[in-house]
Design a protein around this motif. Sequence first.
Motif, PDB file in Angstrom:
ATOM      1  N   LYS A  82       4.426  14.540  -4.580  1.00 35.42           N
ATOM      2  CA  LYS A  82       5.014  13.264  -4.167  1.00 35.42           C
ATOM      3  C   LYS A  82       4.584  12.826  -2.782  1.00 35.42           C
ATOM      4  N   ASP A  83       4.083  13.757  -1.974  1.00 37.13           N
ATOM      5  CA  ASP A  83       3.637  13.419  -0.630  1.00 37.13           C
ATOM      6  C   ASP A  83       2.131  13.170  -0.559  1.00 37.13           C
ATOM      7  N   PRO A 116       1.079   3.391   3.273  1.00 37.39           N
ATOM      8  CA  PRO A 116       1.484   2.701   2.041  1.00 37.39           C
ATOM      9  C   PRO A 116       3.005   2.607   1.952  1.00 37.39           C
ATOM     10  N   ASN A 117       3.485   1.678   1.139  1.00 37.64           N
ATOM     11  CA  ASN A 117       4.922   1.600   0.892  1.00 37.64           C
ATOM     12  C   ASN A 117       5.432   2.929   0.349  1.00 37.64           C
ATOM     13  N   PRO A 118       6.631   3.341   0.738  1.00 33.09           N
ATOM     14  CA  PRO A 118       7.183   4.602   0.206  1.00 33.09           C
ATOM     15  C   PRO A 118       7.523   4.481  -1.275  1.00 33.09           C
ATOM     16  N   ALA A 156      -2.665   1.330  -4.243  1.00 37.32           N
ATOM     17  CA  ALA A 156      -1.736   2.450  -4.339  1.00 37.32           C
ATOM     18  C   ALA A 156      -2.469   3.765  -4.586  1.00 37.32           C
ATOM     19  N   MET A 157      -3.468   3.733  -5.477  1.00 32.63           N
ATOM     20  CA  MET A 157      -4.209   4.958  -5.777  1.00 32.63           C
ATOM     21  C   MET A 157      -4.962   5.452  -4.551  1.00 32.63           C
ATOM     22  N   ASP A 158      -5.652   4.547  -3.857  1.00 29.38           N
ATOM     23  CA  ASP A 158      -6.462   4.962  -2.715  1.00 29.38           C
ATOM     24  C   ASP A 158      -5.632   5.197  -1.459  1.00 29.38           C
ATOM     25  N   GLY A 159      -4.319   4.980  -1.553  1.00 26.65           N
ATOM     26  CA  GLY A 159      -3.449   5.288  -0.423  1.00 26.65           C
ATOM     27  C   GLY A 159      -2.980   6.723  -0.386  1.00 26.65           C
ATOM     28  N   TRP A 160      -3.158   7.471  -1.497  1.00 29.30           N
ATOM     29  CA  TRP A 160      -2.730   8.874  -1.520  1.00 29.30           C
ATOM     30  C   TRP A 160      -3.541   9.702  -0.515  1.00 29.30           C
ATOM     31  N   PRO A 161      -2.882  10.521   0.315  1.00 26.72           N
ATOM     32  CA  PRO A 161      -3.606  11.344   1.293  1.00 26.72           C
ATOM     33  C   PRO A 161      -4.625  12.292   0.670  1.00 26.72           C
ATOM     34  N   GLY A 170       3.873   2.344  -3.159  1.00 32.95           N
ATOM     35  CA  GLY A 170       2.473   2.630  -2.872  1.00 32.95           C
ATOM     36  C   GLY A 170       1.678   1.435  -2.412  1.00 32.95           C
ATOM     37  N   GLY A 171       2.310   0.275  -2.317  1.00 35.31           N
ATOM     38  CA  GLY A 171       1.584  -0.932  -1.952  1.00 35.31           C
ATOM     39  C   GLY A 171       0.988  -0.880  -0.558  1.00 35.31           C
ATOM     40  N   VAL A 172      -0.168  -1.496  -0.393  1.00 31.22           N
ATOM     41  CA  VAL A 172      -0.855  -1.567   0.898  1.00 31.22           C
ATOM     42  C   VAL A 172      -1.350  -3.006   1.079  1.00 31.22           C
ATOM     43  N   THR A 173      -0.767  -3.712   2.020  1.00 29.78           N
ATOM     44  CA  THR A 173      -1.156  -5.094   2.264  1.00 29.78           C
ATOM     45  C   THR A 173      -2.483  -5.145   3.008  1.00 29.78           C
TER      46      THR A 173
END
Length: 485
Positions: A196-197, A67-69, A242-247, A99-102
């Motif tokens: 944050k990570d 995801p975008n930082p 963005a939400m589903d990009g969190w590890p 948090g963006g994910v293309t």
Amino acid sequence: MAENRRSFLTKIGWLTGGLITPVNTIRARAPFKLGNYRVYFTNGFKVMEVSQNEAIIWTRLCANEQPNPLIHPKEKHKSQNNEYPIDFNEQMPVREMDGGVTGSPGWVRAIVENQRDKQVSDWQQASGEGDFTVSFPFTGLEPATEYKVRLEGKAEKGKVTAHQSGSFRTAGSEASPSELLLTTSTCQYFWNHDDKDRGFKTYDAMRQLKPDFFIHTGDYVYYDRIGPMVDNLEKARHKWHAMDGWPSLKEFYQHVPIYMLKDDHDLLKDDVFPDSNPLGEFTLEQGLQVWRENVPLKGKPYRTFRWGKDLQVWLVEGREFRSPREIIAGGGRTIWGDEQKQWFTSTMKASDASFKILFSPTPVVGPDREKKMDNHANQLFSEEGNWLRQFLAEMNGVFVVNGDRHWQYFSIDQETGLREFGAGPVSDAQSGGWAQEDKRPEHQFLRVKGGFLGIKVFRQNDIPKIDFRHYDVNGNEMHQEEFEA
């Protein structure tokens, strides 16, 4: 007004029916021509709607590996616990937002197998029309069985570049007692993350308990909060990416099935009714569209699942069938609608499970704030609320677990004795709306902080028991209640 509501329900019917194609009928059309580039499962995958014999695998095909930082710092609101990004440019290109994910066009297939059986879906096309999401319904699974999941993705046929794997366990047969643990939580705003990570500590804490499944009771994202404030379809979809990009979320879902309920903020905006105005260009019908892209259901949005001999859960819908806000006051107001109420009472009466849990996106017992007007604990819906509390109190082994409230609690209704557990929000920064010192007679436990609720069903000397435990965001136990059938 009646005509508007019929139109609204007609659109809902179109969105809720016939969206899932049985896996044995999925046939990919001739592949489109694409360059030889990589694709990724940056948003992970979810195993959804697990029963004794079925499951739905959801994922999204992505163009970038990460995801975008996060480029915006955040600060606490001066009058709330909530944190917000500083100087967030709401007009910046969505593809560049934190948090963006293309998404990426391409092809995906899912493989589900155990030691005796293997099911492989056909390749399914991921396209921009559905936000590059795909879902695979699997049937014919065995009860109480561990399954491995493997996903493969590619930009064109023959060149797989994306891999993702995990596992899940199906529900046990209603003929046999089975010990199980589930977790549940609610209300998560991207900028209220507490790591944050990794995103949210609650998900890492729940993962350590290795629950059999997880129920999210609504407000998975917040369309009506900045960073960005949603005013079109693209921004709404971004909130999910963005939400589903969190590890922490991705790793949790690799091995824990999820059931999802929606509430106001992940449909449109606060206290949404069928006749609520849009958010800019973003309409309620589009809110339903985005929900279905991310939460593929087999049929109606209200459903029930049996997990072994001792537990049955009900997941209800609180927004699609409620009365419009402007309906004439006095009688007839409903949150559930007649069809859902008839389904609920008949299935609840027919159940012989030792314990029955109603999972509601909003409170049934409360207490709730006097100014609120969108749930069964409020005066506005007191007629239906009184009916529901009385009905549930007359059944054996019934509990309510609710979302929406930003504090943890265990309450007992003074009139009926109905017991309700509020799981609390995912993070401490999301907590608030109630004062810690405001402990009402209904409250057996009150904690205005975030975390989650763990529910364990087991047998001791062949006596069915159920154990409710509130945890903080780090997985420390805050409160415990145990009941036997």
